[in-house]
Write an enzyme that holds these catalytic residues in place. Structure first.
Site, PDB file in Angstrom:
ATOM      1  N   GLY A  25      13.353  21.719   1.760  1.00 28.48           N
ATOM      2  CA  GLY A  25      14.312  20.668   2.128  1.00 28.48           C
ATOM      3  C   GLY A  25      15.111  20.316   0.892  1.00 28.48           C
ATOM      4  N   ASN A  26      15.791  19.171   0.901  1.00 28.96           N
ATOM      5  CA  ASN A  26      16.595  18.781  -0.278  1.00 28.96           C
ATOM      6  C   ASN A  26      15.689  18.592  -1.487  1.00 28.96           C
ATOM      7  OD1 ASN A  26      18.710  18.860   1.377  1.00 28.96           O
ATOM      8  ND2 ASN A  26      18.816  16.655   1.763  1.00 28.96           N
ATOM      9  N   PHE A  27      14.772  17.641  -1.361  1.00 31.75           N
ATOM     10  CA  PHE A  27      13.900  17.356  -2.523  1.00 31.75           C
ATOM     11  C   PHE A  27      12.446  17.561  -2.145  1.00 31.75           C
ATOM     12  CE2 PHE A  27      17.631  16.189  -4.513  1.00 31.75           C
ATOM     13  CZ  PHE A  27      18.334  15.276  -3.738  1.00 31.75           C
ATOM     14  N   ALA A  28      12.243  18.445  -1.176  1.00 29.22           N
ATOM     15  CA  ALA A  28      10.861  18.712  -0.764  1.00 29.22           C
ATOM     16  C   ALA A  28      10.718  20.191  -0.467  1.00 29.22           C
ATOM     17  CB  ALA A  28      10.528  17.904   0.503  1.00 29.22           C
ATOM     18  N   LYS A  45       3.375  19.361   2.016  1.00 27.64           N
ATOM     19  CA  LYS A  45       4.762  18.997   1.741  1.00 27.64           C
ATOM     20  C   LYS A  45       4.783  18.389   0.338  1.00 27.64           C
ATOM     21  CE  LYS A  45       7.623  17.116   4.974  1.00 27.64           C
ATOM     22  NZ  LYS A  45       8.279  16.072   5.804  1.00 27.64           N
ATOM     23  N   ASP A 138      13.838  11.929  16.631  1.00 28.97           N
ATOM     24  CA  ASP A 138      14.452  13.200  16.213  1.00 28.97           C
ATOM     25  C   ASP A 138      13.775  14.368  16.925  1.00 28.97           C
ATOM     26  OD1 ASP A 138      14.925  15.041  13.088  1.00 28.97           O
ATOM     27  OD2 ASP A 138      16.110  14.961  14.934  1.00 28.97           O
TER      28      ASP A 138
HETATM   29  C1  LIG Z   1       3.613  19.986   7.017  1.00 29.64           C
HETATM   30  C2  LIG Z   1       4.488  20.288   8.219  1.00 29.64           C
HETATM   31  C3  LIG Z   1       4.360  19.209   9.290  1.00 29.64           C
HETATM   32  C4  LIG Z   1       5.918  20.421   7.782  1.00 29.64           C
HETATM   33  O1  LIG Z   1       6.586  19.535   7.225  1.00 29.64           O
HETATM   34  N1  LIG Z   1       6.385  21.651   8.094  1.00 29.64           N
HETATM   35  C5  LIG Z   1       7.737  22.088   7.834  1.00 29.64           C
HETATM   36  C6  LIG Z   1       7.862  23.434   7.244  1.00 29.64           C
HETATM   37  C7  LIG Z   1       8.789  24.186   7.920  1.00 29.64           C
HETATM   38  C8  LIG Z   1       9.177  23.426   9.083  1.00 29.64           C
HETATM   39  C9  LIG Z   1      10.059  23.723  10.142  1.00 29.64           C
HETATM   40  O2  LIG Z   1      10.751  24.893  10.127  1.00 29.64           O
HETATM   41  C10 LIG Z   1      10.231  22.795  11.171  1.00 29.64           C
HETATM   42  C11 LIG Z   1       9.531  21.595  11.149  1.00 29.64           C
HETATM   43  C12 LIG Z   1       8.636  21.280  10.110  1.00 29.64           C
HETATM   44  C13 LIG Z   1       8.526  22.217   9.101  1.00 29.64           C
HETATM   45  C14 LIG Z   1       5.415  22.402   8.706  1.00 29.64           C
HETATM   46  N2  LIG Z   1       5.499  23.654   9.171  1.00 29.64           N
HETATM   47  C15 LIG Z   1       4.369  24.163   9.767  1.00 29.64           C
HETATM   48  N3  LIG Z   1       4.414  25.413  10.271  1.00 29.64           N
HETATM   49  C16 LIG Z   1       5.465  26.322  10.246  1.00 29.64           C
HETATM   50  C17 LIG Z   1       5.112  27.670  10.226  1.00 29.64           C
HETATM   51  C18 LIG Z   1       6.121  28.625  10.205  1.00 29.64           C
HETATM   52  C19 LIG Z   1       7.476  28.231  10.212  1.00 29.64           C
HETATM   53  C20 LIG Z   1       7.816  26.880  10.255  1.00 29.64           C
HETATM   54  C21 LIG Z   1       6.805  25.913  10.260  1.00 29.64           C
HETATM   55  N4  LIG Z   1       3.215  23.472   9.903  1.00 29.64           N
HETATM   56  C22 LIG Z   1       3.141  22.195   9.434  1.00 29.64           C
HETATM   57  C23 LIG Z   1       4.250  21.650   8.801  1.00 29.64           C
END
Ligand SMILES: CC1(C)C(=O)N([C@H]2C=Cc3c(O)cccc32)c2nc(Nc3ccccc3)ncc21
Length: 327
Positions: A25-28, A45, A138
């Site tokens: 993300g921007n800062f994450a 994260k 959202d």
């Molecule tokens: C910690 C947490 C909740 C989070 O922040 N993200 C991010 C990161 C990528 C992304 C997104 O592409 C969409 C929504 C949230 C997110 C997470 N992504 C996943 N799996 C994943 C696996 C393959 C591709 C995308 C997401 N599991 C948990 C999380």
């Protein structure tokens, strides 16, 4: 790289070894990580707080506070938060199959039976959120993740907020193709109704593999949304069309509520089959330490009895505590 061995240096956060990047993300940045001992996978994260202004910092803390109070099988679990002066590490459940958006982009629209199971899980999670006074604000296919068993895991409560009946919110939230007409009009709203509109768009996306409202400019998208008109493809069942038309209602007070959605004939009671008893909120890394873990802990001088006691107290498992004390 470690110059001496040429090995890739293992980056560690707490008990976790970082294995790769899931999202930026921007800062994450969100990393895939594995617990060094129990080998369970988590998503971490990592936020550089020094790059955030006061407002965004406040938003991050609000998201963490909200995630801490949510325990539902179809909402990404927050396991642990670690913080230093500049950094914030949020350890959560990892949804290994990624976004529903990508799933549909890759495999096309879902069959209605598959969409029904998926949508019932989403409804169950959103109903639970609203029951705790939290609106997501959202909801979109990009924030609906899938775990290895194809179960939905709602993520990204960055825009969520607490609402109180009668209290009105006004922040412009969410992603335009999923935003309710009252949000485009800049009107005040209470959280649940705008979540229901977004869920109507989500259901349309699951079954059609396309957005009901789209436009090349924000203005043309806004005009489409405010017209309330969208195409129904030939393959959509009349029951599904009926439910979507009751969620994509321009007038918030005439829009279906979650209980009405659950009773609609297209869902046919699928919401009652959703596992709603939250599983043990104890994350894999804090589950009952197994013998191998105990041996390692003993070898590095950790007081095993004390660990068990902390574990049982955390679970409030009084009977185990009493049996422990009897030994
Ligand atoms: C910690 C947490 C909740 C989070 O922040 N993200 C991010 C990161 C990528 C992304 C997104 O592409 C969409 C929504 C949230 C997110 C997470 N992504 C996943 N799996 C994943 C696996 C393959 C591709 C995308 C997401 N599991 C948990 C999380």
């Amino acid at each position: 790289m470690d110059p001496a061995t040429g090995q890739k240096k293992q980056v560690r956060v707490g008990f976790y070894d970082i294995e790769g990047t899931i999202g930026k993300g921007n800062f994450a940045v969100v990393k895939l990580a594995r617990h060094r001992i129990v080998k369970s996978e988590v998503a971490i994260k990592i936020i550089d707080k020094s790059q955030l202004d006061e407002t965004n910092l406040e938003k991050v803390y609000r998201e963490v506070d909200i995630m801490k109070q949510l325990h539902h099988p179809h909402i990404v679990k927050l396991y642990q938060v670690m913080e230093t002066k500049n950094m914030l590490y949020i350890v959560s459940e990892y949804a290994s199959r990624g976004e529903i958006f990508d799933y549909i982009a890759r495999y096309g629209r879902m069959s209605e039976p598959c969409a029904r199971t998926t949508f019932a899980q989403i409804i169950s999670a959103v109903e639970y959120c609203h029951s705790t006074g939290v609106a997501h604000r959202d909801l979109k296919a990009e924030n609906l993740l899938l775990d290895a068993q194809m179960n939905v895991k709602i993520a990204d409560f960055g825009f969520s907020n607490r609402f109180a009946p009668g209290e009105r919110l006004s922040t412009w939230c969410g992603s335009p193709p999923y935003a309710a007409p009252e949000v485009f009009k800049g009107k005040h709203y209470s959280g649940p109704e705008i979540d229901v509109w977004s869920l109507g768009v989500v259901l349309y996306v699951l079954v059609c593999g396309a957005l009901p409202f789209d436009g090349s400019t924000l203005q043309s998208l806004r005009d489409r949304v405010l017209s309330g008109k969208f195409r129904i493809p030939y393959f959509m069942s009349t029951d599904c069309e009926s439910l979507i038309r009751k969620m994509l209602v321009l007038e918030p007070c005439k829009r279906y509520t979650i209980p009405q959605i659950k009773r609609h004939r297209w869902l046919g009671g699928a919401c009652d089959q959703v596992r709603t008893s939250p599983p043990s909120a104890v994350p894999p890394a804090l589950q009952e330490p197994n013998e191998q873990v105990l041996r390692v802990m003993q070898s590095i001088g950790i007081d095993v009895a004390r660990t068990r006691e902390v574990y049982y107290r955390r679970l409030g498992a009084e009977q185990q505590l009493r049996s422990l004390r009897r030994h």
